[in-house]
Design an enzyme around this catalytic site. Structure first.
Site, PDB file in Angstrom:
ATOM      1  N   ASP A  68      -0.752   8.325 -11.668  1.00 22.07           N
ATOM      2  CA  ASP A  68      -0.254   6.194 -11.596  1.00 22.07           C
ATOM      3  C   ASP A  68       0.531   5.849 -10.956  1.00 22.07           C
ATOM      4  O   ASP A  68       0.206   4.321 -10.901  1.00 22.07           O
ATOM      5  CB  ASP A  68       1.305   6.891 -12.471  1.00 22.07           C
ATOM      6  CG  ASP A  68       2.334   7.227 -11.656  1.00 22.07           C
ATOM      7  OD1 ASP A  68       2.235   7.774 -10.251  1.00 22.07           O
ATOM      8  OD2 ASP A  68       3.194   7.693 -12.072  1.00 22.07           O
ATOM      9  N   SER A  69      -0.549   6.111  -9.516  1.00 21.69           N
ATOM     10  CA  SER A  69      -0.679   5.437  -8.264  1.00 21.69           C
ATOM     11  C   SER A  69      -1.499   3.655  -8.187  1.00 21.69           C
ATOM     12  O   SER A  69      -1.745   2.754  -8.011  1.00 21.69           O
ATOM     13  CB  SER A  69      -1.151   5.511  -6.948  1.00 21.69           C
ATOM     14  OG  SER A  69      -1.485   6.472  -7.055  1.00 21.69           O
ATOM     15  N   ASP A 102      -2.648  12.937 -14.363  1.00 22.83           N
ATOM     16  CA  ASP A 102      -1.138  12.533 -13.920  1.00 22.83           C
ATOM     17  C   ASP A 102       0.032  11.978 -15.444  1.00 22.83           C
ATOM     18  O   ASP A 102      -0.776  11.332 -16.125  1.00 22.83           O
ATOM     19  CB  ASP A 102      -0.426  11.183 -13.423  1.00 22.83           C
ATOM     20  CG  ASP A 102       0.604  11.176 -12.287  1.00 22.83           C
ATOM     21  OD1 ASP A 102       0.728  12.100 -12.320  1.00 22.83           O
ATOM     22  OD2 ASP A 102       0.240  10.594 -11.262  1.00 22.83           O
ATOM     23  N   LYS A 129      -0.499  16.309 -14.574  1.00 20.56           N
ATOM     24  CA  LYS A 129       0.788  16.565 -13.361  1.00 20.56           C
ATOM     25  C   LYS A 129       1.926  15.673 -14.136  1.00 20.56           C
ATOM     26  O   LYS A 129       1.509  14.675 -13.619  1.00 20.56           O
ATOM     27  CB  LYS A 129       0.031  15.668 -11.591  1.00 20.56           C
ATOM     28  CG  LYS A 129       1.478  16.045 -10.308  1.00 20.56           C
ATOM     29  CD  LYS A 129       0.052  15.197  -9.283  1.00 20.56           C
ATOM     30  CE  LYS A 129       0.890  13.903  -9.435  1.00 20.56           C
ATOM     31  NZ  LYS A 129       2.352  13.236  -9.514  1.00 20.56           N
ATOM     32  N   GLU A 167       6.180  14.669 -12.392  1.00 21.52           N
ATOM     33  CA  GLU A 167       7.336  14.413 -11.498  1.00 21.52           C
ATOM     34  C   GLU A 167       8.433  14.524 -12.286  1.00 21.52           C
ATOM     35  O   GLU A 167       8.507  15.103 -13.577  1.00 21.52           O
ATOM     36  CB  GLU A 167       7.211  13.475 -11.105  1.00 21.52           C
ATOM     37  CG  GLU A 167       6.050  12.687 -10.584  1.00 21.52           C
ATOM     38  CD  GLU A 167       6.569  10.796 -10.248  1.00 21.52           C
ATOM     39  OE1 GLU A 167       7.530  10.532 -10.186  1.00 21.52           O
ATOM     40  OE2 GLU A 167       5.745   9.855  -9.853  1.00 21.52           O
ATOM     41  N   GLU A 225       6.620  15.461  -1.397  1.00 20.45           N
ATOM     42  CA  GLU A 225       5.972  14.052  -0.904  1.00 20.45           C
ATOM     43  C   GLU A 225       7.558  13.852  -0.922  1.00 20.45           C
ATOM     44  O   GLU A 225       8.179  13.526  -1.098  1.00 20.45           O
ATOM     45  CB  GLU A 225       5.571  12.935  -2.289  1.00 20.45           C
ATOM     46  CG  GLU A 225       5.416  11.439  -1.486  1.00 20.45           C
ATOM     47  CD  GLU A 225       5.027  11.494  -3.106  1.00 20.45           C
ATOM     48  OE1 GLU A 225       4.833   9.298  -2.424  1.00 20.45           O
ATOM     49  OE2 GLU A 225       4.782  10.762  -4.449  1.00 20.45           O
TER      50      GLU A 225
END
Length: 276
Positions: A46-47, A85, A115, A117, A184
């Site tokens: 999502d970056s 993501d 993925k 978070e 991270e």
């Protein structure tokens, strides 16, 4: 041509001499380049909100955005393991909603795993997605989607209490069925301990050399951004190279030295002077 890595291959790297590498990628052209390299994995993160869409952060990226970019990366990199993501809002409403969105990313995007978070708090979500048949990569420490709760993009786990919470989260996501976890923005000492104490591989970004694997944002390590985090090594300076190329093209076009004869179609047309 390299052989595509699999989930069992990745898990087998835990504590071994093989160190798989991952890089972000968001489009077909760059995916082709990664596929021709020795890089094992691509994260369609999502970056992309910041690198491709111009957002200030990752919040605002949608499931449709991830699917759009993922399916084109998969086309460009058939021999590379691709991770899709889950963006903000796609798994924090309900477990049913999370599984539904994971299904979309996995099937429509065509990626090899999902993925998301979060640590102990998202363990039930991870368990449900894995039960639904999708491999899951977890992500703890500095979690960009919730950076507002952390006061910004800051190193996490610097106190003993915070370090214990991250270790507990790493254990929780592993127990829930995640096959890998991204660490991270945490102290290298803590990443070393987490890597030693959990049964699944760790993927480090700003977490030191003790992790089982490493990942970087492509635009950062290629030197395409003005500013990069402390943990990024610039392996190239493409920003300068690209701007110089643009400026040279502009100068040559303005001076009419481009296109030279070598860059023209020079077929002779008899009687062209008779055009009316």
């Amino acid at each position: 041509m390299k052989k595509k890595i699999t989930v069992p291959d990745i898990m087998a790297c835990k504590g071994g001499s093989k160190v798989p590498t991952m890089i972000t990628c968001y489009d077909y052209t760059n995916a082709q380049l990664v596929d021709e390299s020795n890089i094992d994995m691509i994260l369609v993160g999502d970056s992309l909100g910041m690198t491709m869409l111009g957002y200030k952060g990752t919040v605002g990226v949608t499931v449709d955005d991830i699917i759009y970019h993922t399916k084109h990366v998969v086309k460009g990199a058939p021999n590379t393991f691709v991770i899709g993501d889950m963006p903000f809002g796609s798994y924090n409403v309900s477990i049913e909603d999370a599984v539904k969105n994971a299904n979309r990313i996995f099937t429509e995007g065509g990626c090899d795993c999902i993925k998301l978070e979060g640590g102990s708090d998202v363990a039930p979500v991870i368990k449900a997605i894995v039960k639904a048949g999708m491999p899951v990569c977890a992500h703890i420490g500095l979690t960009p989607q919730t950076s507002a709760m952390m006061g910004g993009f800051k190193v996490q786990g610097k106190s003993l209490e915070a370090a214990q919470e991250l270790l507990d989260s790493a254990r929780a996501v592993a127990e829930a069925g995640a096959f890998m976890v991204v660490l991270e923005g945490i102290p290298a000492m803590l990443a070393d301990e987490i890597t030693k104490r959990i049964p699944i591989p760790t993927m480090g970004i700003g977490a030191g050399a003790g992790c089982d694997m490493q990942v970087l944002v492509a635009q950062d390590m290629l030197g395409m951004n003005d500013w990069v985090p402390k943990f990024v090594k610039k392996y190239a300076d493409l920003r300068t190279t690209i701007i110089d190329a643009y400026n040279t093209y502009c100068e040559e076009s303005s001076a009419r030295t481009f296109p030279a004869e070598a860059y023209q179609y020079n077929a002779k047309i008899e009687g062209i002077e008779n055009l009316k």
